[in-house]
Structure formats: structure tokens, C-alpha cells
Design a protein around this motif. Structure first.
Motif, mmCIF file in Angstrom:
data_model
loop_
_atom_site.group_PDB
_atom_site.id
_atom_site.type_symbol
_atom_site.label_atom_id
_atom_site.label_comp_id
_atom_site.label_asym_id
_atom_site.label_seq_id
_atom_site.Cartn_x
_atom_site.Cartn_y
_atom_site.Cartn_z
ATOM 1 N N LYS A 46 0.762 -1.169 -0.097
ATOM 2 C CA LYS A 46 0.047 -0.056 -0.076
ATOM 3 C C LYS A 46 0.982 1.227 -0.204
ATOM 4 O O LYS A 46 1.801 1.127 0.701
ATOM 5 C CB LYS A 46 -0.963 -0.094 1.352
ATOM 6 C CG LYS A 46 -1.908 -1.251 1.247
ATOM 7 C CD LYS A 46 -2.970 -0.667 1.779
ATOM 8 C CE LYS A 46 -4.018 -1.949 2.099
ATOM 9 N NZ LYS A 46 -5.260 -1.995 1.302
ATOM 10 N N PRO A 47 0.605 2.142 -0.810
ATOM 11 C CA PRO A 47 1.503 3.370 -0.938
ATOM 12 C C PRO A 47 1.180 4.210 0.357
ATOM 13 O O PRO A 47 0.535 4.067 1.122
ATOM 14 C CB PRO A 47 0.772 4.265 -2.005
ATOM 15 C CG PRO A 47 -0.407 3.658 -2.303
ATOM 16 C CD PRO A 47 -0.436 2.211 -1.656
ATOM 17 N N VAL A 48 2.451 4.721 0.890
ATOM 18 C CA VAL A 48 2.507 5.548 2.061
ATOM 19 C C VAL A 48 2.738 6.966 1.777
ATOM 20 O O VAL A 48 3.829 7.251 0.983
ATOM 21 C CB VAL A 48 3.398 4.987 2.910
ATOM 22 C CG1 VAL A 48 3.592 5.899 4.374
ATOM 23 C CG2 VAL A 48 3.186 3.437 3.530
ATOM 24 N N PHE A 49 1.945 8.000 2.128
ATOM 25 C CA PHE A 49 2.201 9.393 1.847
ATOM 26 C C PHE A 49 2.247 9.907 3.182
ATOM 27 O O PHE A 49 1.572 9.682 4.200
ATOM 28 C CB PHE A 49 1.017 10.029 1.067
ATOM 29 C CG PHE A 49 0.863 9.336 -0.159
ATOM 30 C CD1 PHE A 49 1.712 9.484 -1.419
ATOM 31 C CD2 PHE A 49 -0.352 8.466 -0.578
ATOM 32 C CE1 PHE A 49 1.746 8.697 -2.333
ATOM 33 C CE2 PHE A 49 -0.659 7.863 -1.815
ATOM 34 C CZ PHE A 49 0.784 8.015 -2.768
ATOM 35 N N HIS A 50 2.782 11.291 3.197
ATOM 36 C CA HIS A 50 3.122 12.225 4.532
ATOM 37 C C HIS A 50 2.869 13.431 4.031
ATOM 38 O O HIS A 50 3.310 13.990 2.974
ATOM 39 C CB HIS A 50 4.610 11.943 5.019
ATOM 40 C CG HIS A 50 4.485 12.831 6.012
ATOM 41 N ND1 HIS A 50 4.319 12.656 7.332
ATOM 42 C CD2 HIS A 50 5.369 14.078 6.165
ATOM 43 C CE1 HIS A 50 4.586 13.731 8.326
ATOM 44 N NE2 HIS A 50 5.390 14.343 7.508
ATOM 45 N N THR A 51 1.994 14.102 4.820
ATOM 46 C CA THR A 51 1.651 15.484 4.482
ATOM 47 C C THR A 51 2.533 16.340 5.474
ATOM 48 O O THR A 51 2.756 16.150 6.614
ATOM 49 C CB THR A 51 0.213 15.950 5.000
ATOM 50 O OG1 THR A 51 -0.550 15.049 3.983
ATOM 51 C CG2 THR A 51 0.207 17.616 4.682
ATOM 52 N N VAL A 52 3.456 17.320 4.888
ATOM 53 C CA VAL A 52 4.466 17.962 5.632
ATOM 54 C C VAL A 52 3.951 19.013 6.490
ATOM 55 O O VAL A 52 3.025 19.633 6.166
ATOM 56 C CB VAL A 52 5.241 18.619 4.662
ATOM 57 C CG1 VAL A 52 6.354 19.406 5.246
ATOM 58 C CG2 VAL A 52 6.228 17.647 3.626
ATOM 59 N N GLN A 53 4.085 18.898 7.883
ATOM 60 C CA GLN A 53 3.853 19.931 8.841
ATOM 61 C C GLN A 53 4.587 21.217 8.791
ATOM 62 O O GLN A 53 6.000 20.857 8.809
ATOM 63 C CB GLN A 53 3.509 19.305 10.235
ATOM 64 C CG GLN A 53 2.576 18.170 10.011
ATOM 65 C CD GLN A 53 1.187 18.518 9.535
ATOM 66 O OE1 GLN A 53 0.591 19.421 9.885
ATOM 67 N NE2 GLN A 53 0.696 17.864 8.469
ATOM 68 N N LYS A 54 4.329 22.145 9.236
ATOM 69 C CA LYS A 54 5.271 23.465 9.706
ATOM 70 C C LYS A 54 6.348 22.994 10.445
ATOM 71 O O LYS A 54 6.408 22.320 11.695
ATOM 72 C CB LYS A 54 4.338 24.535 10.182
ATOM 73 C CG LYS A 54 5.409 25.772 10.402
ATOM 74 C CD LYS A 54 4.445 27.005 11.160
ATOM 75 C CE LYS A 54 5.340 28.141 11.288
ATOM 76 N NZ LYS A 54 4.612 29.148 11.726
ATOM 77 N N GLY A 55 7.582 23.343 10.074
ATOM 78 C CA GLY A 55 8.793 23.161 10.644
ATOM 79 C C GLY A 55 9.333 21.561 10.468
ATOM 80 O O GLY A 55 10.588 21.205 10.698
ATOM 81 N N GLU A 56 8.919 20.791 9.766
ATOM 82 C CA GLU A 56 9.651 19.687 9.457
ATOM 83 C C GLU A 56 10.518 19.548 8.155
ATOM 84 O O GLU A 56 10.220 20.393 7.424
ATOM 85 C CB GLU A 56 8.462 18.539 8.955
ATOM 86 C CG GLU A 56 7.554 18.162 10.011
ATOM 87 C CD GLU A 56 6.584 16.808 9.533
ATOM 88 O OE1 GLU A 56 6.448 15.761 10.176
ATOM 89 O OE2 GLU A 56 6.029 17.116 8.558
#
Length: 167
Positions: free
Chosen positions: A113-123
Motif C-alpha cells: 500500500k502506498p505511504v504518503f506524508h503531509t508536511v507539517q510546519k517546521g518539518e
């Protein structure tokens, strides 16, 4: 149908302003002028072409103005995931769906399954790599997995969605 939600107001602007999209007074009659949906789909296809992610057997459909549906056949799972990320990181797109009839020439491993991450402020990519890959120095793997959408590992922004490579 698989789908992923994105931050609609974050990302690259490819649709232009409403003023740019408005027809000129001498424009062709409405029946020959492209619709707003057609114009947006053409802009999405142009962006994919600029990124080198075009495929003749992949089709895009815009629904509701902010949902893009991918159907057809992609080269492989990696390319399909890059299409999802590239389209979802366009300002004005809130959701990307992959139609049930979508396939890849090279099948994905069973259960992958694809894994995605949404960037948060400061990452940073290093922090994201530590979280998902267990080692901050593995940030280059995430950078490579998101090329050509990323051109510099230091240029990520809050709201951007990244593809996380799987071992």
C-alpha cells in the motif's frame, strides 16, 4: 476506488487566475470554447508532461472542480504513486482518486500500500525519514522517491504531500 485527500490551498499553481481564464471579448462562440473543466485537465496534463510523468494510457477526469480521477494503465506502482502525489500537490486539488480499473504494467507486490506524508510546519526531510525509515540520514531516499516533483531536499513546504518509499 482508492483515494487520498490533499491540502487544497497548498501547492503549485497551474490553473492561472480567473482573470487569465476568462475569454477575451473576441473569443470563439461558447460551443467551440473549451470548458473550465477541459482547461483545468489540460493544465494538469501539461504539468505532468513538464515533470516527465506522462503516459498515453493514463486518463484524467476532473470531478467537482477539485477531485481528479486517474484511470487507465501506468508503467508501474511507483509511477502511479508519483502521479497521485504530483496531481495532489497542485493548488486547487483536494482529492485524487485511482479508479478501480486502473492497473500497472508491472504489478505491485501483494499487500503493498502506498505511504504518503503531509508536511507539517517546521518539518524537514530528515525528520520525516527518521519517523518512517528509522534513520534521519535516509532523507535522500524520500527525496529520490519524490523526483521530479522535488528539485531540492531543502525545499518542502507545509501542506505538501510526499511519497514515502517502501523497502
Amino acid at each position: 476506488m482508492a483515494f487520498w485527500d490533499f491540502v487544497k490551498d497548498a501547492g503549485k499553481s497551474v490553473f492561472g487566475s480567473e482573470a487569465e481564464a476568462a475569454p477575451a471579448p473576441q473569443a470563439a462562440p461558447a460551443e467551440t470554447a473549451p470548458s473550465e473543466t477541459d482547461r483545468k485537465v489540460a493544465a494538469l496534463k501539461a504539468e505532468l508532461k513538464n515533470l516527465g510523468l506522462t503516459a498515453k494510457d493514463v486518463h484524467l477526469t476532473l470531478r467537482g472542480g477539485d477531485t481528479i480521477i486517474i484511470s487507465g494503465k501506468a508503467r508501474d506502482q511507483e509511477t502511479l504513486e508519483k502521479l497521485v502525489v504530483a496531481l495532489g500537490n497542485i493548488k486547487g486539488i483536494a482529492r485524487v482518486e485511482v479508479a478501480d480499473d486502473t492497473s500497472t504494467e508491472t504489478p505491485a507486490p501483494a499487500g503493498a500500500k502506498p505511504v504518503f506524508h503531509t508536511v507539517q510546519k517546521g518539518e524537514t526531510l530528515s525528520a520525516i525519514a527518521k519517523r518512517y525509515l528509522g534513520n534521519a540520514n535516509s532523507y535522500h531516499q524520500i527525496f529520490e522517491a519524490n523526483k521530479p516533483m522535488l528539485s531540492d531536499p531543502d525545499k518542502i513546504y507545509p501542506g505538501q504531500t510526499l511519497r514515502i518509499p517502501q523497502a
